[in-house]
Every structure is written in structure tokens, then in C-alpha cells.
Design an enzyme around this catalytic site. Sequence first.
Site, short mmCIF file in Angstrom:
data_model
loop_
_atom_site.label_atom_id
_atom_site.label_comp_id
_atom_site.label_asym_id
_atom_site.label_seq_id
_atom_site.Cartn_x
_atom_site.Cartn_y
_atom_site.Cartn_z
N SER A 55 37.06 31.29 38.34
CA SER A 55 37.91 32.38 37.87
C SER A 55 38.29 32.19 36.42
O SER A 55 38.45 31.05 35.95
CB SER A 55 39.18 32.46 38.72
OG SER A 55 40.11 33.37 38.16
N TYR A 79 46.92 29.29 41.62
CA TYR A 79 45.56 29.79 41.84
C TYR A 79 44.62 29.31 40.74
O TYR A 79 43.55 28.75 41.02
CB TYR A 79 45.57 31.32 41.89
CG TYR A 79 44.18 31.92 41.90
CD1 TYR A 79 43.34 31.77 43.00
CD2 TYR A 79 43.68 32.62 40.80
CE1 TYR A 79 42.07 32.31 43.02
CE2 TYR A 79 42.41 33.16 40.81
CZ TYR A 79 41.61 33.01 41.91
OH TYR A 79 40.34 33.52 41.92
N LYS A 129 41.43 26.57 41.07
CA LYS A 129 40.05 26.83 40.68
C LYS A 129 39.55 25.78 39.69
O LYS A 129 38.39 25.34 39.74
CB LYS A 129 39.93 28.23 40.08
CG LYS A 129 40.02 29.35 41.09
CD LYS A 129 38.82 29.35 42.03
CE LYS A 129 38.78 30.58 42.91
NZ LYS A 129 37.57 30.63 43.75
#
Length: 324
Positions: free
Chosen positions: A117, A141, A145
Site C-alpha cells: 500500500s 495499517y 504493510k
Amino acid sequence: MTWMVTGGAGYIGAHVVEAFRAVGLETVVVDNLSSGHRGFVPDDIPLVEADLNDRAALEGAFARYPVAGVVHIAGYKYAGESVRRPLRTYRDNVTGMVSLLEAMEGAGVRNLVFSSSAATFGTPEAELVTEASATVPESPYGESKLIGEWLLADQGRAVGLRHTSLRYFNVVGSGTDRIADTSPHNLFPLVFEALVAGRTPQINGGDYPTPDGTCVRDYVHVADLAAAHVAAARRLAAGESVEPVYNLGSGAGTSVREIMDAMAAVTGIDFTPEVRDRRPGDPARIVADGSLAARDLGWTMRHSVRDMVASAWSARQAGDRAKS
């Protein structure tokens, strides 16, 4: 040759499965269906309903199917929600990755394409990010990643895992009416839901130093994204060299107001979006340089903004018809 697609019952994963099918490559889907849909997986594609942290189920899948590589898409994908639920984010995205890598090592599978991402960048200082741009994620998040990318690098050094990670921003559109974006957190579904309900969509900030005053971002059609995953997988399977990370970006970007204008034109619902105050931390412009991916993966933006909106709206309408 079979590729395992984790998260293959989700919006992005199901498009990746479709892209593999289009080039004649077999897949097996692993998905716990927490956010994916069984109906997104064609009847002739094997579906292993399992969580990545269920090692026994993963090992069983690798034993049952002749897996040559993995496209790892499964995960908890909500940046905003990850701040509220960090432990859920790390369990799904980090512990799940460890479990997958352990099962792959045990099965002797040495190829992995990771759906990473652009959240790994955080808020970049430069308006155009490259693979060399600093990674300073600002949410659990994004951190999860980035940790996933570190795990791949470490496993590559330890056991010879061949891998690459694809970083991208906003994924939109549909490659088929059968698969729609159903996330309650993504821009397109949110705007469509507002329009269908007779509400006015909102823009956060209209006074940015951009041509029309709204934020500029990269929007990537999901079918183009899926094609890049297949290209990366084929390159790994052929033993060809790959970069550890590729950005999948437009190099130019699209403003939020341009997206809204396209929404009105495609849906035929005339509206003037409500402009609200800026959200803290929203940079004026973030787009990615996709030249490395163009060089190695044949990456290109094949769909216009109107294509993105029209295909997403068509899939939304098809889903509504199916429910009625």
C-alpha cells in the site's frame, strides 16, 4: 501451474483471480470471507475458506494444490479503522503474513507477490513519490504493510524467497459487473450511496493550492491493478529479475472535484458537492511515479477517470438489481 490468491473473494482479490483466468493461469483462493464474498469466486475456482492464522488449513491447502506461488492480498485494509483497532490490524496483517510465510516455507513455495500500500509512505514531503521515497507510515495499517515488506526481505535472505511488493493508492472501478467495491470506507461506494439516498456528497477542503482547490490523488482502476499482479507473478515464475517494490501510480493524479464531476456526468444525478473544512493531515497532492512498474511489468493506466466511474456505477447498479 497454480497460484494461490489470499483474499481472492474480496474486491481486489477477485479481480486478480479474473486476470489470472484471462491469461490461462489456474488459481486457488484462500479467504475467511470476513469482508469478501463467496459469490465473487467463480464456481470452477477452488475456495479454501480459512483464516491466514489457521496454519493447519494453510498447510492443507498447499498439500492439496500444486501451488507455484502466492499473491498475498488478504488483510485488514482500513487505515482509519486501524487506529481504533491496532491489534486486529497487526494480527491480520503481520501475524497472518508470518503464518503464510511459514506455510510457504514448509511447502517449498518460493514466489510471492505482495499487495502492499502507498500508506507505507505516510505524508510524503515530495508531491511525486518514487520507490526511494521515505516510508513514514502514519497508521497501524501503513505500519503493518511496511512490516510485511520487511518480512519478505528477511525471508528472501534466509531461504531464497523471490518476492515483490506493489504499492498503490486509491483502487476504484470494476472490471466486471459481477464484482463491485462494497467497502463502507471507500470513496466511490460512499458517494454512490449518498446519491442513491438523495444526500449530497461532501468534499473535505476546497482551498488547497491545486488547480481547483481540492486534493489531488492517484486513482487506479482495479483491472489495471490486477493485470500488474499477474505480470509480477509471471515474472517471478519465469525466474526474471524484479524490484523489491513497485509503485502503481499515474504520475499525474486526479482531483476530488474531478471525481465528483465524473460521478454527476455518469450517474445523471446533478449535484454540487458540499465543501467542508479540511481534514487534518491531508496533503494537497500525492501521486506516484509508476515508471519502474512500466519498465518491468508493462504497467500503464488503461482506463480514464470516466471509465473508472462508469464501470463502478455499472457494477453498483447490477448489485442492486440482484438484491431486488
